[in-house]
Scaffold this motif. Structure first.
Motif, PDB file in Angstrom:
ATOM      1  N   GLU A 243     116.660   7.358 -26.551  1.00 19.06           N
ATOM      2  CA  GLU A 243     117.300   8.194 -25.536  1.00 19.06           C
ATOM      3  C   GLU A 243     116.507   8.203 -24.248  1.00 19.06           C
ATOM      4  O   GLU A 243     117.052   8.072 -23.146  1.00 19.06           O
ATOM      5  N   LEU A 244     115.200   8.359 -24.360  1.00 17.34           N
ATOM      6  CA  LEU A 244     114.360   8.403 -23.171  1.00 17.34           C
ATOM      7  C   LEU A 244     114.396   7.093 -22.389  1.00 17.34           C
ATOM      8  O   LEU A 244     114.372   7.089 -21.153  1.00 17.34           O
ATOM      9  N   ARG A 245     114.466   5.981 -23.098  1.00 15.67           N
ATOM     10  CA  ARG A 245     114.455   4.691 -22.423  1.00 15.67           C
ATOM     11  C   ARG A 245     115.709   4.475 -21.580  1.00 15.67           C
ATOM     12  O   ARG A 245     115.704   3.660 -20.653  1.00 15.67           O
ATOM     13  N   THR A 246     116.791   5.204 -21.876  1.00 16.10           N
ATOM     14  CA  THR A 246     118.013   5.023 -21.100  1.00 16.10           C
ATOM     15  C   THR A 246     117.901   5.604 -19.706  1.00 16.10           C
ATOM     16  O   THR A 246     118.670   5.232 -18.813  1.00 16.10           O
ATOM     17  N   TRP A 247     116.948   6.517 -19.494  1.00 14.03           N
ATOM     18  CA  TRP A 247     116.838   7.126 -18.151  1.00 14.03           C
ATOM     19  C   TRP A 247     115.406   7.244 -17.667  1.00 14.03           C
ATOM     20  O   TRP A 247     115.150   7.881 -16.634  1.00 14.03           O
ATOM     21  N   ALA A 248     114.455   6.619 -18.374  1.00 12.30           N
ATOM     22  CA  ALA A 248     113.056   6.702 -17.947  1.00 12.30           C
ATOM     23  C   ALA A 248     112.582   5.454 -17.240  1.00 12.30           C
ATOM     24  O   ALA A 248     111.415   5.352 -16.898  1.00 12.30           O
ATOM     25  N   GLN A 249     113.472   4.484 -17.037  1.00 10.78           N
ATOM     26  CA  GLN A 249     113.039   3.247 -16.389  1.00 10.78           C
ATOM     27  C   GLN A 249     112.936   3.451 -14.870  1.00 10.78           C
ATOM     28  O   GLN A 249     113.677   4.196 -14.282  1.00 10.78           O
TER      29      GLN A 249
END
Length: 222
Positions: A216-222
């Protein structure tokens, strides 16, 4: 040197493939030494944006780094048992999760093993507090680590503990509050607030896994 727990921590680090750890026993118990980890604890790192009512949106990269750091013990079959902001050292986009003294999972040498009697109560999941109140001990779990990670993000962003209780309350009173009361309203802005809400579900089975949190975090932490 940097602490990673006493005897159990050293034994677990060896099983995780960390070779530069030295440990032994002395008159007062056990000791260990390991390489120093640079970085700031999450509570200090998020201090500039911390506010009890209107916190700033926390760094998604820091949150992802913390969740990834939890991968090492979880993927190797361990529950950390003591996830808290000061055990998450963030540096150059990465985080290290220190202090494995309370970890539970695979084999620990019997002479350095001991019963788990909880961690810093500010981050205990309800089922851990309930187990200790009922049986004086509990079993650390990965689901409880997920809860503790969310509670760590919440207090680092807002300054609030996950459940309200008096500052001078005894541990038993604090644990009763965690068991009996709902967690505070999650007012952390942005996607992390919604994720914290899911991770702090009262039923452990309703919480996302550490892997799902990272995804989940990788979808908006980039």
């Amino acid at each position: 040197m940097d602490r990673a727990g006493s005897g159990p921590g050293a034994a677990i680090l060896h099983q995780l493939g960390v070779d530069d750890v030295h440990h032994g026993e002395w008159a007062e118990g056990t000791w260990n030494a390991q390489p120093w980890h640079p970085g700031a604890g999450l509570f200090d790192r998020w201090r500039p944006g911390r506010h009890p009512v209107e916190p700033a949106e926390p760094s998604p990269a820091d949150a992802l780094a913390g969740a990834v750091a939890l991968a090492a013990p979880h993927d190797a079959g361990w529950a950390h048992g003591d996830v808290q902001p000061n055990h998450l050292l963030v540096h150059d986009g990465r985080a290290v999760l220190i202090d494995l003294a309370l970890a539970h999972g695979r084999g620990i040498p019997p002479h350095v093993d001991f019963a788990y009697r909880g961690c810093l109560v500010h981050y205990e999941a309800p089922e851990i507090s309930h187990g200790i109140l009922t049986n004086s001990t509990a079993v650390p779990t990965k689901a409880a680590d997920v809860y503790a990670l969310a509670a760590s993000w919440f207090i680092s962003a807002t300054g609030w503990r996950h459940v309200s209780y008096p500052d001078d309350a005894e541990r038993e009173e604090r644990r009763r509050a965690i068991v009996q009361k709902p967690h505070r309203r999650i007012n952390v802005p942005g996607p992390l607030g919604r994720l914290i809400e899911q991770m702090m579900a009262r039923n452990p089975a309703d919480r996302p896994t550490r892997g799902e949190v990272c995804a989940e975090l990788r979808t908006w932490a980039q």
